[in-house]
Design a protein around this motif. Structure first.
Motif, PDB file in Angstrom:
ATOM      1  N   TYR A 130      12.067  26.551  45.266  1.00  0.00           N
ATOM      2  CA  TYR A 130      10.737  25.212  44.031  1.00  0.00           C
ATOM      3  C   TYR A 130      12.135  24.370  43.514  1.00  0.00           C
ATOM      4  CZ  TYR A 130       6.603  28.109  45.596  1.00  0.00           C
ATOM      5  OH  TYR A 130       6.097  29.067  46.193  1.00  0.00           O
ATOM      6  N   VAL A 148       8.546  22.324  46.402  1.00  0.00           N
ATOM      7  CA  VAL A 148       7.861  21.272  45.893  1.00  0.00           C
ATOM      8  C   VAL A 148       8.623  20.333  45.005  1.00  0.00           C
ATOM      9  CG1 VAL A 148       6.452  23.055  46.321  1.00  0.00           C
ATOM     10  CG2 VAL A 148       7.077  22.247  44.185  1.00  0.00           C
ATOM     11  N   GLY A 163       0.051  23.410  45.521  1.00  0.00           N
ATOM     12  CA  GLY A 163       0.787  23.292  44.193  1.00  0.00           C
ATOM     13  C   GLY A 163      -0.026  23.162  42.676  1.00  0.00           C
ATOM     14  N   SER A 164       1.110  23.628  41.643  1.00  0.00           N
ATOM     15  CA  SER A 164       0.274  23.506  40.837  1.00  0.00           C
ATOM     16  C   SER A 164      -0.210  25.130  40.191  1.00  0.00           C
ATOM     17  CB  SER A 164      -0.616  23.144  40.233  1.00  0.00           C
ATOM     18  OG  SER A 164      -0.082  21.478  39.708  1.00  0.00           O
ATOM     19  N   SER A 192       5.820  25.356  40.163  1.00  0.00           N
ATOM     20  CA  SER A 192       5.332  24.354  41.974  1.00  0.00           C
ATOM     21  C   SER A 192       4.457  23.266  41.106  1.00  0.00           C
ATOM     22  CB  SER A 192       4.325  25.143  42.543  1.00  0.00           C
ATOM     23  OG  SER A 192       3.464  26.046  41.842  1.00  0.00           O
ATOM     24  N   TYR A 213       4.681  19.932  42.073  1.00  0.00           N
ATOM     25  CA  TYR A 213       4.298  18.482  42.519  1.00  0.00           C
ATOM     26  C   TYR A 213       3.522  17.608  43.227  1.00  0.00           C
ATOM     27  CZ  TYR A 213      -0.468  18.945  43.907  1.00  0.00           C
ATOM     28  OH  TYR A 213      -1.845  18.641  44.241  1.00  0.00           O
TER      29      TYR A 213
END
Length: 453
Positions: A266, A292, A315-316, A321, A324
């Protein structure tokens, strides 16, 4: 709504190409060194002319208008050319025609539907080092997800192990066709691949089971095993007696350049560290998956000829992540690096054209000027390149496999659906007639897929 179920006779007809005689014939052409060679044999096809098409060919940066001829399962010409007398002409009336979609990161077959524990064969989470296992030995060819992916225009899939381990095992590239065996789906002579993972996953899975428990431990684990692999390769290269080790054999084949490394990663800083390790042990990372933060290092990826397989807007969902952006894919592309979309999901695989449309739109809204024709490379051309099969598929060019999708509208629209899907020139999905492969698992059961797409 129309009923698009295929009668049993059509299902059996679709499977007819997988009879033992064909399988044996295909096997004779396969690499004899492989323990589980491909037995794939294309289904019968006709000579077909697709007339008056809007062509997104995966090469040009602009949409072209013209015809496309399919003969003997190959693309004979794109644009204009001589049409044989026996060709069946299909006037697509200005509809879009594209290469078949290639999903470079799928778990269909390894995590099939129904999603029950008994079907979970994607992670050999018993050790952080399991390079000896192979995703193809967990693929269930009857996964109904393959049928749904075909309806979304997916003609080729790369099935990977999960990301629990530092070295998760080999991946396998499949044709999206009905088959009784996974060997009958294997893309002939496609290079083998190795799934690796960095970051949170290995340390989370093994932190309480002997490690690694940190990113420091992850890196040490890679290096220790590459050292073992180099020693094993040296013994093997001498040609004398040595004890065969499947785990080290896979890694030695990576060092020999025979296996393509696909790395779950990532964060940008970790991707660069992985590239440093690759240089230390003289192997190549072909593709970073999820990736990401690739937008932060697009120039470095371009300089090292490394691809990134990414989501449009996921994402998140965990810390690595978090950073992103929705413009990840187009920003990587704009930096001159190899960018592509992947699914990593049984539902996303059905609408990857929409995923590309989203991220293409985000990129252009941010100031980039990327054409739709150019963005389609994220769906077919670049995945084919990353899998080592671009000489056979991924673009609409004369001599390549006729993996083709005819759309009922602009494929960058949320309303667009494939009308026809060809694999090696054979029409396997036809919205108008209702032709569609149907998994044996679904036979005798209510069709829950009606209206899914």
């Amino acid at each position: 709504m129309k009923n698009y179920l295929v009668p049993l006779t059509l299902t059996l007809a679709a499977l007819a190409a997988c009879q033992p005689a064909s399988e044996n014939k295909a096997a004779e052409k396969s690499d004899k060194a492989l323990a589980f060679p491909s037995t794939y044999s294309p289904q019968p096809s006709n000579t077909v002319l697709l007339k008056n098409a809007k062509l997104i060919d995966g090469v040009s940066k602009e949409i072209r208008e013209g015809d496309l001829l399919v003969a003997d399962g190959k693309i004979a010409f794109v644009g204009t050319g001589e049409v044989p007398d026996d060709a069946t002409e299909i006037d697509v009336e200005g509809r879009f025609v594209t290469p078949g979609i290639i999903d470079i990161h799928s778990h269909l077959g390894n995590y099939p539907t129904p999603s029950v524990r008994a079907h979970g064969d994607g992670n050999e989470a018993t050790s952080p080092i399991t390079s000896e296992v192979d995703a193809e030995h967990g693929v269930w060819p009857q996964d109904p997800g393959f049928d749904e992916a075909l309806q979304g225009g997916v003609t080729t899939l790369h099935i990977l192990p999960g990301s629990a381990n530092l070295f998760g095992g080999k991946g396998v590239t499949l044709r999206n066709v009905p088959s009784r065996t996974v060997q009958g789906m294997k893309f002939p002579d496609a290079p083998e691949t190795l799934k690796m993972a960095c970051g949170e996953n290995p340390k989370r899975v093994y932190g309480a089971k002997g490690g690694p428990a940190s990113r420091m431990g992850n890196v040490a684990g890679y290096r220790k095993n590459w050292i073992k692999a180099a020693e094993y390769k040296a013994k093997r290269d001498k040609g004398g007696d040595y004890k065969r080790d499947l785990q080290l054999e896979t890694l030695a084949d990576v060092l020999d350049g025979k296996i393509l490394v696909n790395m779950h990663c990532y964060r940008a800083d970790e991707m660069v560290q992985i590239l440093d390790i690759a240089k230390e042990f003289d192997y190549k990372v072909t593709t970073f998956h999820h990736a990401v933060e690739s937008y932060k290092i697009g120039d470095i990826l371009a300089d090292n000829d490394v691809c990134s397989a990414m989501w449009a807007d996921w994402g998140s969902f965990k810390m690595e992540s978090y950073d992103y952006i929705r413009e990840n894919v187009p920003f990587v592309h704009a930096a001159g690096a190899c960018a592509m979309i992947h699914s990593d999901d049984e539902n996303n695989v059905q609408r990857l054209n929409q995923e590309v449309a989203k991220t293409w739109s985000d990129g252009n809204r941010a100031g980039l000027d990327i054409s739709k024709a150019e963005a389609w490379q994220w769906l077919s051309t670049n995945p084919a390149k990353a899998l080592g099969i671009l000489d056979e598929t991924g673009t609409l060019e004369a001599g390549k496999r006729a993996d083709i999708v005819v759309w009922n509208g602009d494929p960058f629209s949320a309303y667009a659906r494939p009308d026809k899907v060809m694999i090696d020139g054979a029409i396997l999905y036809d919205r108008e007639t209702g032709l569609k492969p149907k998994s044996d698992f679904r036979l005798g059961h209510a069709d829950l897929s009606e209206g899914v797409r």
